[in-house]
Enzyme design. Structure first.
Site, mmCIF file in Angstrom:
data_model
loop_
_atom_site.group_PDB
_atom_site.id
_atom_site.type_symbol
_atom_site.label_atom_id
_atom_site.label_comp_id
_atom_site.label_asym_id
_atom_site.label_seq_id
_atom_site.Cartn_x
_atom_site.Cartn_y
_atom_site.Cartn_z
ATOM 1 C CE1 TYR A 1 -3.879 -2.781 5.149
ATOM 2 C CE2 TYR A 1 -3.467 -0.352 4.816
ATOM 3 C CZ TYR A 1 -3.977 -1.598 4.451
ATOM 4 O OH TYR A 1 -3.806 -1.672 3.187
ATOM 5 C CB SER B 1 -0.916 0.003 1.163
ATOM 6 O OG SER B 1 -1.392 1.170 1.468
HETATM 7 N N1 NAP Z 1 -8.625 -0.641 -1.376
HETATM 8 C C1 NAP Z 1 -7.884 0.080 -1.127
HETATM 9 O O1 NAP Z 1 -8.034 1.162 -0.860
HETATM 10 C C2 NAP Z 1 -6.352 -0.500 -0.800
HETATM 11 C C3 NAP Z 1 -5.302 0.338 -0.780
HETATM 12 C C4 NAP Z 1 -3.979 0.083 -0.544
HETATM 13 C C5 NAP Z 1 -3.779 -1.465 -0.515
HETATM 14 N N2 NAP Z 1 -5.019 -2.247 -0.703
HETATM 15 C C6 NAP Z 1 -4.696 -3.659 -0.267
HETATM 16 O O2 NAP Z 1 -5.018 -4.423 -1.613
HETATM 17 C C7 NAP Z 1 -5.400 -5.887 -1.095
HETATM 18 C C8 NAP Z 1 -7.008 -5.975 -1.609
HETATM 19 O O3 NAP Z 1 -7.936 -5.494 -0.735
HETATM 20 P P1 NAP Z 1 -9.159 -4.996 -1.629
HETATM 21 O O4 NAP Z 1 -8.938 -3.348 -1.353
HETATM 22 O O5 NAP Z 1 -9.393 -5.458 -2.870
HETATM 23 O O6 NAP Z 1 -10.341 -5.333 -0.392
HETATM 24 P P2 NAP Z 1 -11.374 -6.091 -0.514
HETATM 25 O O7 NAP Z 1 -12.429 -5.881 -1.641
HETATM 26 O O8 NAP Z 1 -11.979 -6.121 0.937
HETATM 27 O O9 NAP Z 1 -10.863 -7.692 -0.653
HETATM 28 C C9 NAP Z 1 -10.087 -8.161 0.362
HETATM 29 C C10 NAP Z 1 -10.156 -9.700 -0.106
HETATM 30 O O10 NAP Z 1 -9.232 -10.310 0.838
HETATM 31 C C11 NAP Z 1 -10.049 -11.336 1.221
HETATM 32 N N3 NAP Z 1 -9.839 -11.723 2.866
HETATM 33 C C12 NAP Z 1 -9.982 -10.848 3.960
HETATM 34 N N4 NAP Z 1 -9.805 -11.477 4.981
HETATM 35 C C13 NAP Z 1 -9.540 -12.915 4.720
HETATM 36 C C14 NAP Z 1 -9.206 -13.834 5.385
HETATM 37 N N5 NAP Z 1 -9.352 -13.907 6.795
HETATM 38 N N6 NAP Z 1 -8.917 -15.118 4.866
HETATM 39 C C15 NAP Z 1 -8.842 -15.317 3.520
HETATM 40 N N7 NAP Z 1 -9.054 -14.056 2.763
HETATM 41 C C16 NAP Z 1 -9.491 -12.920 3.260
HETATM 42 C C17 NAP Z 1 -11.478 -11.247 1.109
HETATM 43 O O11 NAP Z 1 -12.411 -12.320 1.017
HETATM 44 P P3 NAP Z 1 -13.235 -13.006 2.022
HETATM 45 O O12 NAP Z 1 -13.892 -11.865 2.888
HETATM 46 O O13 NAP Z 1 -14.009 -13.754 1.075
HETATM 47 O O14 NAP Z 1 -12.497 -13.967 2.817
HETATM 48 C C18 NAP Z 1 -11.368 -10.289 -0.308
HETATM 49 O O15 NAP Z 1 -11.348 -11.408 -1.195
HETATM 50 C C19 NAP Z 1 -5.409 -5.821 0.551
HETATM 51 O O16 NAP Z 1 -4.091 -6.312 0.660
HETATM 52 C C20 NAP Z 1 -5.387 -4.336 0.875
HETATM 53 O O17 NAP Z 1 -4.453 -4.185 1.883
HETATM 54 C C21 NAP Z 1 -6.162 -1.888 -0.842
#
Ligand code: NAP
Length: 251
Positions: free
Chosen positions: A149, A136
């Protein structure tokens, strides 16, 4: 045909990564907790494309889950590992739910490290491989109200950069992707104010960016010019000032 393993594939960036890699002719192994979502993605992809999609339901915040996932993929050669699953916990540190915090740290740090170690072993034997770790822009500085985080993402960045150096001689690339705010389910899961996500890029843009940067063999890839300027700027301004600015943004 090559195979990519994507964690956190049930929503957001992970789901779009599944579609992007499928379009580029990769077989997929998708994992997350919500099995029905993964099955829907599998159906969608297999309906239109000639790739195979395997679904593995797992809670990657449970101890031993990395070893279990590795065991469940036994027999399939994973050419690309994408450690995308991650969550944020937002709030005043003194009031933060310790259990949520612990699960976040296991998912964002421990499972990511173990999966990298397990699959890197096979990639070394195969003489090639690609590992993509999703960090991130929060990795570049302290972020009040998301203290653990942002620290977990600083770990991902530093860890990945170090092993990129170590694994290069085995023909393995390690790419760290640093998204800024992106429109996914992340803010809802973290219970955050959504104002910074208003004009944010889509998960699809992030997935396509990830694919391209991985293909180039990049070590660190920060999404968008604005984020590249901001993260570069933190090198020259006092750390205290960076923290104070982040605190204002996060309120
Ligand atoms: N969106 C942003 O603004 C942002 C910014 C910087 C970095 N990121 C990073 O991008 C990555 C993807 O996040 P996203 O933004 O796409 O968020 P998201 O839509 O909430 O997706 C998160 C994914 O992680 C899975 N997950 C969460 N807890 C889990 C667990 N205990 N076991 C297995 N799977 C789990 C969820 O699936 P289930 O709930 O079905 O398990 C979901 O598929 C993350 O590493 C996040 O830190 C996001």
């Amino acid at each position: 045909m090559k195979t990519v393993l994507i964690t956190g594939a049930s929503s957001g960036i992970g789901r779009e990564l599944a579609h992007t890699f499928a379009k580029n002719n990769y077989n997929l192994i998708l994992t997350a907790r919500r099995k029905e979502r993964l099955e829907d993605i599998k159906k969608d992809i297999e309906k239109t494309l000639s790739v195979s999609v395997q679904v593995i339901q797992l809670d990657l915040a449970a101890s031993g889950s990395a070893e279990l996932l590795y065991k469940k993929t036994n027999g399939i050669r994973v050419d690309i590992l994408i450690n995308n699953a991650g969550v944020g916990v937002y709030g005043d540190f003194k009031e933060i739910d310790m259990e949520k915090e612990e699960k976040m740290l296991i998912l964002n740090i421990i499972t990511l490290t173990k999966l990298t170690r397990l699959f890197a072993g096979d990639m070394i034997k195969a003489g090639q491989g690609n590992i993509v770790n999703i960090a991130s822009t929060a990795a570049f500085q302290a972020v009040p109200l998301m203290a653990s985080y942002s620290a977990s993402k600083a770990y991902v960045l530093n860890f990945s950069e170090a092993i990129a150096h170590e694994l290069k001689k085995y023909n393995i690339t390690v790419t760290t992707i640093c998204p800024g705010a992106t429109r996914t389910e992340f803010a809802d899961v973290a219970s955050m104010n959504k104002s910074i996500f208003k004009n944010a890029p889509t998960a699809k843009e992030l997935a396509e960016f990830t694919y391209k940067e991985m293909a180039k063999g990049k070590t660190i890839a920060i999404h968008s010019l604005k984020n590249r300027i901001m993260t570069f700027g933190t090198r020259f301004s006092p750390r205290k000032l960076n923290t104070a600015i982040a605190a204002r943004i996060m309120k």
